[in-house]
Design a protein around this motif. Structure first.
Motif, PDB file in Angstrom:
ATOM      1  N   PHE A 171       0.517  -1.370   0.220  1.00  0.00           N
ATOM      2  CA  PHE A 171      -0.283  -0.085   0.106  1.00  0.00           C
ATOM      3  C   PHE A 171       0.847   1.566  -0.335  1.00  0.00           C
ATOM      4  N   LEU A 172       2.242   1.071   0.520  1.00  0.00           N
ATOM      5  CA  LEU A 172       2.592   2.622   0.277  1.00  0.00           C
ATOM      6  C   LEU A 172       3.136   2.586  -1.177  1.00  0.00           C
ATOM      7  N   PRO A 173       3.676   3.581  -1.279  1.00  0.00           N
ATOM      8  CA  PRO A 173       4.053   4.427  -3.279  1.00  0.00           C
ATOM      9  C   PRO A 173       5.054   3.699  -2.921  1.00  0.00           C
ATOM     10  N   VAL A 174       4.899   3.454  -4.143  1.00  0.00           N
ATOM     11  CA  VAL A 174       5.755   2.888  -5.225  1.00  0.00           C
ATOM     12  C   VAL A 174       7.374   4.053  -5.588  1.00  0.00           C
ATOM     13  N   VAL A 175       8.701   4.084  -5.308  1.00  0.00           N
ATOM     14  CA  VAL A 175       9.288   4.586  -5.858  1.00  0.00           C
ATOM     15  C   VAL A 175      10.851   4.489  -6.666  1.00  0.00           C
ATOM     16  N   ASP A 176      10.146   5.010  -7.932  1.00  0.00           N
ATOM     17  CA  ASP A 176      11.280   4.409  -8.774  1.00  0.00           C
ATOM     18  C   ASP A 176      11.642   5.543  -9.876  1.00  0.00           C
ATOM     19  N   GLU A 177      12.991   5.889  -9.692  1.00  0.00           N
ATOM     20  CA  GLU A 177      13.366   6.957 -10.789  1.00  0.00           C
ATOM     21  C   GLU A 177      14.639   7.022 -10.863  1.00  0.00           C
ATOM     22  N   VAL A 178      15.164   5.814 -11.484  1.00  0.00           N
ATOM     23  CA  VAL A 178      16.380   5.691 -11.723  1.00  0.00           C
ATOM     24  C   VAL A 178      16.082   5.956 -13.013  1.00  0.00           C
ATOM     25  N   PRO A 179      16.584   6.236 -13.372  1.00  0.00           N
ATOM     26  CA  PRO A 179      17.673   6.790 -15.137  1.00  0.00           C
ATOM     27  C   PRO A 179      17.458   5.549 -16.275  1.00  0.00           C
ATOM     28  N   ALA A 180      16.415   5.626 -17.261  1.00  0.00           N
ATOM     29  CA  ALA A 180      16.975   5.127 -17.652  1.00  0.00           C
ATOM     30  C   ALA A 180      17.719   4.215 -18.475  1.00  0.00           C
ATOM     31  N   ASP A 181      18.907   4.907 -18.553  1.00  0.00           N
ATOM     32  CA  ASP A 181      20.488   4.681 -19.191  1.00  0.00           C
ATOM     33  C   ASP A 181      21.511   4.688 -18.009  1.00  0.00           C
TER      34      ASP A 181
END
Length: 250
Positions: free
Chosen positions: A187-197
């Protein structure tokens, strides 16, 4: 436990934290810093803004790293020693060394591993600067929740032990902890901020290094503090000095 004993354990906890911090510092320098350098290189290659660093990278990776790790080690050592004073004799019939290792293992799990699994550590160049406040809040919320649930699971296990026995009470407490933590993960938000490259190998190895630092810190503390606590709580009897006459029994 009297105040003098608590004070002695507090001082020894801080000393053990300092010793564990030295061990963690070596691990951080050897395993973590190379991947921090690679991440900084990636950030510099993909950024169009070139700002003059206030503190040089060489100073950050030596004196800065040492100051941060050692201060953290001393601080957490003092807090862990106070928690140890409360836990000793309340978590089972364990001796000072075993209690120190048990406390360190549980703290490692609740304070770092569980939050890490939801919000793992990221190197420089990973993460949006505009969301750092939100990400920090979510991480500490996960940490607080994990610690509170670990305490609740311990209390649950102690309450169930008279009816279920120690083994099944422990299984029930761990299961309850895992279920509630799983719900929090969902239920806690997902954090995904890894640059694609961004290089996946750098990210993976940085996270493994971050985990290794914490494992070395908490394990080192458990071993060092356990030995120091043993000497405070179970001091060895003074031996008779060589050549000293022993009064004859009458």
């Amino acid at each position: 436990m009297n105040s003098a004993t608590v004070r002695n354990l507090l001082v020894r906890g801080m000393l053990a934290g300092l010793g564990a911090g030295l061990l963690a510092l070596v691990v951080a320098y050897l395993l973590g810093e190379p991947y921090v350098d690679k991440a900084i290189g990636f950030e510099a290659a993909h950024s169009h803004e070139h700002e003059m660093a206030v503190v040089s990278r060489s100073l950050q990776s030596t004196a800065g790293l040492a100051t941060g790790v050692l201060v953290y080690g001393v601080a957490f050592g003092g807090i862990a020693a106070l928690a140890y004073c409360f836990a000793l004799g309340r978590v089972g019939r364990f001796g000072p060394r075993a209690t120190a290792l048990l406390l360190s293992g549980c703290a490692l799990l609740a304070v770092y591993v569980v939050p890490f699994l939801k919000y793992p550590a990221n190197p420089p160049a990973v993460g949006n600067p505009d969301t750092i406040g939100r990400r920090t809040t979510l991480y500490f919320l996960m940490m607080l929740l994990s610690v509170l649930l670990a305490i609740a699971a311990t209390l649950l296990g102690k309450r169930l032990a008279p009816r279920l026995g120690n083994w099944w009470a422990t299984v029930a407490a761990i299961t309850a902890f895992a279920v509630v933590i799983g719900l929090a993960f969902a239920f806690l938000p997902v954090v995904d901020e890894v640059p694609a490259d961004f290089p996946a190998s750098v990210l993976w190895r940085f996270r493994i290094a971050a985990l290794a630092i914490q494992i070395s810190l908490w394990t080192g503390f458990g071993l060092l503090f356990g030995e120091l606590a043993e000497r405070v709580l179970h001091p060895k009897p003074a031996t008779v000095a060589a050549g000293t006459a022993v009064p004859a029994a009458h």
